[in-house]
Design a protein around this motif. Sequence first.
Motif, PDB file in Angstrom:
ATOM      1  N   LYS A 104      68.276  38.555   4.399  1.00  0.00           N
ATOM      2  CA  LYS A 104      68.225  39.389   5.547  1.00  0.00           C
ATOM      3  C   LYS A 104      67.463  40.558   4.753  1.00  0.00           C
ATOM      4  O   LYS A 104      67.713  41.138   3.963  1.00  0.00           O
ATOM      5  CB  LYS A 104      69.499  39.818   6.023  1.00  0.00           C
ATOM      6  CG  LYS A 104      69.255  40.725   7.218  1.00  0.00           C
ATOM      7  CD  LYS A 104      70.314  40.888   8.000  1.00  0.00           C
ATOM      8  CE  LYS A 104      71.000  39.658   8.701  1.00  0.00           C
ATOM      9  NZ  LYS A 104      71.459  39.799  10.101  1.00  0.00           N
ATOM     10  N   PRO A 105      66.349  40.737   5.246  1.00  0.00           N
ATOM     11  CA  PRO A 105      65.590  42.160   5.181  1.00  0.00           C
ATOM     12  C   PRO A 105      66.219  43.277   5.475  1.00  0.00           C
ATOM     13  O   PRO A 105      66.789  43.605   6.386  1.00  0.00           O
ATOM     14  CB  PRO A 105      64.203  42.053   5.669  1.00  0.00           C
ATOM     15  CG  PRO A 105      64.221  40.888   6.330  1.00  0.00           C
ATOM     16  CD  PRO A 105      65.648  40.275   6.501  1.00  0.00           C
ATOM     17  N   VAL A 106      66.475  44.263   4.112  1.00  0.00           N
ATOM     18  CA  VAL A 106      67.053  45.440   4.351  1.00  0.00           C
ATOM     19  C   VAL A 106      66.262  46.758   3.701  1.00  0.00           C
ATOM     20  O   VAL A 106      65.921  46.459   2.337  1.00  0.00           O
ATOM     21  CB  VAL A 106      68.396  45.556   3.622  1.00  0.00           C
ATOM     22  CG1 VAL A 106      69.000  47.066   3.730  1.00  0.00           C
ATOM     23  CG2 VAL A 106      69.353  44.691   4.189  1.00  0.00           C
ATOM     24  N   ALA A 107      65.690  47.584   4.441  1.00  0.00           N
ATOM     25  CA  ALA A 107      64.970  48.641   4.062  1.00  0.00           C
ATOM     26  C   ALA A 107      65.773  49.890   3.808  1.00  0.00           C
ATOM     27  O   ALA A 107      66.324  50.185   4.651  1.00  0.00           O
ATOM     28  CB  ALA A 107      63.872  49.025   4.852  1.00  0.00           C
ATOM     29  N   LEU A 108      65.829  50.307   2.537  1.00  0.00           N
ATOM     30  CA  LEU A 108      66.677  51.449   2.113  1.00  0.00           C
ATOM     31  C   LEU A 108      65.475  52.782   2.228  1.00  0.00           C
ATOM     32  O   LEU A 108      64.741  52.752   1.275  1.00  0.00           O
ATOM     33  CB  LEU A 108      67.292  51.411   0.959  1.00  0.00           C
ATOM     34  CG  LEU A 108      68.146  50.359   0.930  1.00  0.00           C
ATOM     35  CD1 LEU A 108      68.934  49.919  -0.755  1.00  0.00           C
ATOM     36  CD2 LEU A 108      69.468  50.322   1.688  1.00  0.00           C
ATOM     37  N   ALA A 109      66.056  53.594   2.949  1.00  0.00           N
ATOM     38  CA  ALA A 109      65.117  54.697   3.128  1.00  0.00           C
ATOM     39  C   ALA A 109      65.834  55.890   2.467  1.00  0.00           C
ATOM     40  O   ALA A 109      66.685  56.542   3.208  1.00  0.00           O
ATOM     41  CB  ALA A 109      64.729  55.265   4.650  1.00  0.00           C
ATOM     42  N   VAL A 110      65.358  56.097   1.505  1.00  0.00           N
ATOM     43  CA  VAL A 110      66.241  57.250   0.200  1.00  0.00           C
ATOM     44  C   VAL A 110      65.401  58.505   0.344  1.00  0.00           C
ATOM     45  O   VAL A 110      64.300  58.473  -0.318  1.00  0.00           O
ATOM     46  CB  VAL A 110      66.683  56.555  -0.993  1.00  0.00           C
ATOM     47  CG1 VAL A 110      67.561  57.582  -1.741  1.00  0.00           C
ATOM     48  CG2 VAL A 110      67.682  55.267  -0.805  1.00  0.00           C
ATOM     49  N   VAL A 111      66.101  59.564   0.843  1.00  0.00           N
ATOM     50  CA  VAL A 111      65.232  60.709   0.569  1.00  0.00           C
ATOM     51  C   VAL A 111      66.237  61.928   0.153  1.00  0.00           C
ATOM     52  O   VAL A 111      67.237  62.134   0.221  1.00  0.00           O
ATOM     53  CB  VAL A 111      65.053  61.339   2.155  1.00  0.00           C
ATOM     54  CG1 VAL A 111      64.334  62.552   2.248  1.00  0.00           C
ATOM     55  CG2 VAL A 111      64.149  60.239   3.082  1.00  0.00           C
ATOM     56  N   SER A 112      65.466  62.519  -0.729  1.00  0.00           N
ATOM     57  CA  SER A 112      66.113  63.668  -1.495  1.00  0.00           C
ATOM     58  C   SER A 112      65.190  65.086  -1.522  1.00  0.00           C
ATOM     59  O   SER A 112      63.877  65.035  -1.642  1.00  0.00           O
ATOM     60  CB  SER A 112      66.275  63.510  -3.068  1.00  0.00           C
ATOM     61  OG  SER A 112      66.966  64.363  -3.740  1.00  0.00           O
TER      62      SER A 112
ATOM     63  N   ASP B 128      73.534  43.069  -4.360  1.00  0.00           N
ATOM     64  CA  ASP B 128      74.565  42.259  -5.165  1.00  0.00           C
ATOM     65  C   ASP B 128      75.684  41.902  -4.267  1.00  0.00           C
ATOM     66  O   ASP B 128      76.335  40.694  -4.401  1.00  0.00           O
ATOM     67  CB  ASP B 128      75.025  43.008  -6.265  1.00  0.00           C
ATOM     68  CG  ASP B 128      73.918  43.403  -7.431  1.00  0.00           C
ATOM     69  OD1 ASP B 128      72.946  42.357  -7.046  1.00  0.00           O
ATOM     70  OD2 ASP B 128      73.841  44.101  -8.165  1.00  0.00           O
ATOM     71  N   VAL B 129      76.546  42.694  -3.450  1.00  0.00           N
ATOM     72  CA  VAL B 129      77.424  42.415  -2.546  1.00  0.00           C
ATOM     73  C   VAL B 129      77.240  41.683  -1.489  1.00  0.00           C
ATOM     74  O   VAL B 129      77.842  40.718  -1.109  1.00  0.00           O
ATOM     75  CB  VAL B 129      78.373  43.703  -2.442  1.00  0.00           C
ATOM     76  CG1 VAL B 129      79.490  43.282  -1.523  1.00  0.00           C
ATOM     77  CG2 VAL B 129      78.651  44.331  -3.552  1.00  0.00           C
ATOM     78  N   PHE B 130      75.990  41.993  -0.766  1.00  0.00           N
ATOM     79  CA  PHE B 130      75.762  41.264   0.548  1.00  0.00           C
ATOM     80  C   PHE B 130      74.629  40.210   0.232  1.00  0.00           C
ATOM     81  O   PHE B 130      74.455  39.580   1.163  1.00  0.00           O
ATOM     82  CB  PHE B 130      75.270  42.380   1.575  1.00  0.00           C
ATOM     83  CG  PHE B 130      76.520  43.334   2.130  1.00  0.00           C
ATOM     84  CD1 PHE B 130      77.776  43.198   1.763  1.00  0.00           C
ATOM     85  CD2 PHE B 130      76.020  44.581   2.446  1.00  0.00           C
ATOM     86  CE1 PHE B 130      78.790  44.045   2.191  1.00  0.00           C
ATOM     87  CE2 PHE B 130      76.943  45.452   2.880  1.00  0.00           C
ATOM     88  CZ  PHE B 130      78.327  45.344   2.762  1.00  0.00           C
ATOM     89  N   GLY B 131      74.009  40.511  -0.869  1.00  0.00           N
ATOM     90  CA  GLY B 131      72.738  39.163  -0.975  1.00  0.00           C
ATOM     91  C   GLY B 131      71.725  39.492  -0.192  1.00  0.00           C
ATOM     92  O   GLY B 131      70.721  38.702   0.279  1.00  0.00           O
ATOM     93  N   ALA B 132      71.334  40.946   0.430  1.00  0.00           N
ATOM     94  CA  ALA B 132      70.379  41.121   1.300  1.00  0.00           C
ATOM     95  C   ALA B 132      69.217  41.265   0.256  1.00  0.00           C
ATOM     96  O   ALA B 132      69.134  41.383  -0.810  1.00  0.00           O
ATOM     97  CB  ALA B 132      70.411  42.313   1.933  1.00  0.00           C
ATOM     98  N   ASP B 133      67.973  41.126   1.137  1.00  0.00           N
ATOM     99  CA  ASP B 133      66.429  41.396   0.422  1.00  0.00           C
ATOM    100  C   ASP B 133      66.114  42.635   0.621  1.00  0.00           C
ATOM    101  O   ASP B 133      65.908  43.206   1.445  1.00  0.00           O
ATOM    102  CB  ASP B 133      65.457  40.454   1.093  1.00  0.00           C
ATOM    103  CG  ASP B 133      64.186  40.521   0.271  1.00  0.00           C
ATOM    104  OD1 ASP B 133      63.982  40.988  -0.727  1.00  0.00           O
ATOM    105  OD2 ASP B 133      63.283  39.915   1.254  1.00  0.00           O
TER     106      ASP B 133
END
Length: 170
Positions: free
Chosen positions: A111-119, A145-150
């Motif tokens: 499952k595609p997961v886009a992480l939008a990390v902003v600092s 690792d835990v969920f196996g997402a892309d």
Amino acid sequence: MTVLRVDSSVRHEGSVSRALTAELTRGKQVVHRDLATMRGLADAWQDAVSGGSKALSTELADEVFAADELVVGAPVYDFGIPVALKAWLGLLIVDPRLNPSGGLGTALAGKPVALAVVSGWTYEPDGPLAGWNHAVPYLRRIFADVFGADVTLHVREGTVQKAASPHVPV
């Protein structure tokens, strides 16, 4: 194609992470979950892991499973993720479908997961804060690792020019 957009910034106006999640979901069918407006997430997590009600955990996991893709906004606060995002992830992990006893890394396989990390700060390898951004490795570990997402990472740093402290919301 349905996208679950998850925002966790305490800021609504002028939030760079919210702008980035909006950009990443533009033109798509979106279900929006605003964690910053949800009260009691930490209490719900504590209740769920203590053997109490897991209703919110199930509801949130159902949302994740129903989506074809996830876009998760993660501003970096105090060198990590916001409390609301941590509690949301904890509630997902409580759901046995996302954290099966037989092993890790399969529930959201592919499952595609886009992480939008902003600092507001920058964490370049040779800079004074190198290695202090704990949000990125934590989120990668949970989603990949835990969920196996892309997992795809979208990082924007240095969004605050002259911050007096790393506590500036983004």
